[in-house]
Motif scaffolding. Structure first.
Motif, short mmCIF file in Angstrom:
data_model
loop_
_atom_site.label_atom_id
_atom_site.label_comp_id
_atom_site.label_asym_id
_atom_site.label_seq_id
_atom_site.Cartn_x
_atom_site.Cartn_y
_atom_site.Cartn_z
N PHE A 1 7.19 -3.62 -7.71
CA PHE A 1 8.33 -3.93 -8.85
C PHE A 1 7.84 -3.24 -10.23
N PRO A 2 6.63 -3.07 -11.12
CA PRO A 2 6.31 -2.30 -12.08
C PRO A 2 6.68 -0.97 -11.72
N THR A 3 5.86 0.35 -10.83
CA THR A 3 6.67 1.31 -10.52
C THR A 3 8.73 1.75 -10.79
N ILE A 4 9.18 0.73 -9.94
CA ILE A 4 10.79 0.23 -10.03
C ILE A 4 10.72 0.59 -11.13
N GLY A 5 10.66 -0.91 -11.93
CA GLY A 5 10.93 -0.37 -13.72
C GLY A 5 10.64 0.40 -14.43
N GLU B 1 2.64 6.85 -7.33
CA GLU B 1 1.77 7.98 -7.69
C GLU B 1 2.72 9.23 -7.37
N LYS B 2 3.48 9.33 -6.57
CA LYS B 2 4.39 10.16 -7.16
C LYS B 2 5.48 10.55 -8.18
N LEU B 3 5.06 9.02 -8.30
CA LEU B 3 6.14 9.19 -10.13
C LEU B 3 5.14 9.13 -11.20
N THR B 4 4.15 9.62 -10.80
CA THR B 4 3.22 9.70 -12.27
C THR B 4 3.16 11.18 -12.13
N ALA B 5 3.24 11.52 -10.89
CA ALA B 5 2.79 13.35 -10.64
C ALA B 5 4.21 13.53 -11.49
N PHE C 1 0.76 -0.92 -0.05
CA PHE C 1 0.47 0.63 0.14
C PHE C 1 0.65 0.98 0.14
N GLU C 2 2.15 0.86 0.57
CA GLU C 2 2.81 2.17 0.49
C GLU C 2 3.45 2.66 -1.19
N GLY C 3 3.42 1.27 -2.11
CA GLY C 3 3.07 1.07 -3.26
C GLY C 3 2.41 2.16 -4.01
N LEU C 4 1.41 2.33 -3.22
CA LEU C 4 0.46 2.85 -4.45
C LEU C 4 1.22 4.37 -3.95
N ASN D 1 6.82 18.20 -6.52
CA ASN D 1 6.44 17.19 -7.12
C ASN D 1 8.02 15.96 -7.13
N LYS D 2 9.05 16.51 -7.53
CA LYS D 2 10.44 16.05 -7.62
C LYS D 2 10.95 15.54 -6.32
N GLU D 3 10.97 16.83 -6.02
CA GLU D 3 11.60 16.85 -4.24
C GLU D 3 10.70 15.15 -3.56
N ALA D 4 8.85 15.36 -3.61
CA ALA D 4 8.29 14.71 -2.83
C ALA D 4 8.79 13.30 -4.00
N LEU D 5 9.04 12.97 -4.73
CA LEU D 5 9.89 11.27 -5.36
C LEU D 5 11.33 11.18 -5.49
N THR D 6 11.83 12.27 -4.96
CA THR D 6 12.98 11.76 -4.03
C THR D 6 13.12 11.10 -3.27
N ALA D 7 12.25 12.25 -2.08
CA ALA D 7 11.78 11.76 -0.94
C ALA D 7 11.67 9.70 -0.76
N GLU D 8 10.72 9.74 -1.41
CA GLU D 8 10.11 8.41 -1.91
C GLU D 8 11.70 7.42 -1.94
N LEU D 9 12.15 7.80 -3.14
CA LEU D 9 13.30 6.76 -3.67
C LEU D 9 14.08 6.72 -2.70
N LYS D 10 14.49 8.03 -1.48
CA LYS D 10 15.30 7.31 -0.34
C LYS D 10 14.79 6.39 0.50
N LEU D 11 13.11 6.48 0.94
CA LEU D 11 12.62 6.23 1.65
C LEU D 11 12.70 4.17 1.65
#
Lengths: 226, 226
Positions: B173-177, B111-115, B104-107, B136-146
């Motif tokens: 995985f499809p998000t990470i891919g 979402e942060k990727l698509t934003a 569920f974190e994956g959702l 949005n890019k900062e949020a995606l970066t924070a997510e990636l670090k998590l």
């Protein structure tokens, strides 16, 4: 008594409410709980961050197992307490399929709701556009019509995935409850109105009704014209 | 052979990819399928709308049971074919909790990727703001670090919820891919890089690799500086 469980929550938060309904349905009363204030930014407090790096509510712990995402906690509780309280995942293939389908559509429903009622909270002032808010309202209206039609098809006195109460109700009702709190017209959406009335009487829902709604029974009515 | 199943899908869509991986993992090859084009708006075609009022892909049918939401289809397939192919929900309490949590974190991750990558697709030109895309890019970066830290904690050669491959991998995985397809640096995110490399070799992932990525192995690299 669920003394080995702890829930940190906020009143009126649909994700928190989902977990509280699930706990009630599984007869897991008596858990440790702490009501935190979003306004005071207590969801970003150290107490939350220690268990939930996202700094979000709900934050939920069972023994030393942490499950914070609301859908995750609902699935987890049903899986760990299968034979306790009410069974929340039906056995039938069709019933199960519909339950899963509605649960996940429910996330879109919730997202479309928050894009309207929390628009000013989500979007900084200099980035707001009337055109965006208008589009978000149209998307929420389309979503409401879809759920209205789903209930219409199932017939009266039904739950979201058919005759049995399931995880679909646990997870989606808090969104519907919130929409009515914001003034949705049960005349214009009679099937959603009937579902809301049915659910309001359910013991798990009554026991977890947001306390600040009880204190102030009349909410903001910004969705009354949808 | 899964002749009683039909999948309508689009190449490179993480939600479609989730269902395709689940089908492979459950040994459900040979289903009917139709690759549709988002560019040609085929996801809004009558064929899709007849099964999916949202006009979205994936659209999935098993016999006369329709389950379109990707997470719903994954849960449904695991539940209906429990003893076929690979078991995707672990038995252990802790493993299960972590699987649900990461799913569920994956959702949020998606979402942060698509934003970021679909920003121009989602937001009309007159409503775009550099400040929003930057946030949005900062949020995606924070997510990636998590996620990088989650994998770091689990140690090498692990899946997202521990030693066993689970629904968390099927869905996230499809998000990470996709992120690596957009040029994410495996040097800067070594744990995500190792996970990506591990998953790329998995038969279910190989069998469902987006065909237009095979045709054009080098993608847009707009995420290379994250």
């Amino acid at each position: 008594m669920a003394k080995d469980m702890t829930l940190l929550w906020g009143t009126g938060s649909p994700p928190c409410w989902r977990v509280m309904i699930a706990l009630e349905e599984k007869n897991l009363q008596g858990y440790n709980q702490k009501l935190l204030s979003f306004d005071k930014m207590e969801h970003k407090s150290q107490q939350v961050l220690d268990l939930n790096p996202r700094g979000q509510l709900p934050t939920f712990k069972h023994g030393d197992t942490v499950v914070n995402e609301s859908y995750a906690a609902c699935f987890y509780l049903e899986s760990q307490f299968k034979s306790q309280g009410n069974k929340l995942i039906p056995d039938g293939q069709k019933e199960q399929a519909l339950m899963y389908q509605r649960m996940f559509e429910g996330l879109t429903f919730y997202e479309k709701l928050t894009a309207v009622i929390y628009y000013e909270w989500f979007v900084p002032e200099e980035e707001r556009h009337d055109s965006a808010l208008k589009r978000n309202k149209e998307a929420l209206t389309a979503e409401l019509k879809l759920w209205e039609s789903y209930l219409e098809k199932l017939g009266p006195n039904t739950y979201l995935a058919g005759p049995a109460f399931t995880l679909a109700d646990v997870t989606v009702f808090p969104t519907i409850g919130t929409i009515f709190r914001y003034g949705l017209s049960a005349e214009r959406y009679p099937n959603l109105g009937a579902y809301h009335a049915l659910m309001k009487e359910r013991p798990s829902v009554k026991a977890s009704w947001p306390p600040h709604w009880l204190e102030n029974p009349k909410g903001d009515d910004s969705l009354k014209d949808l």
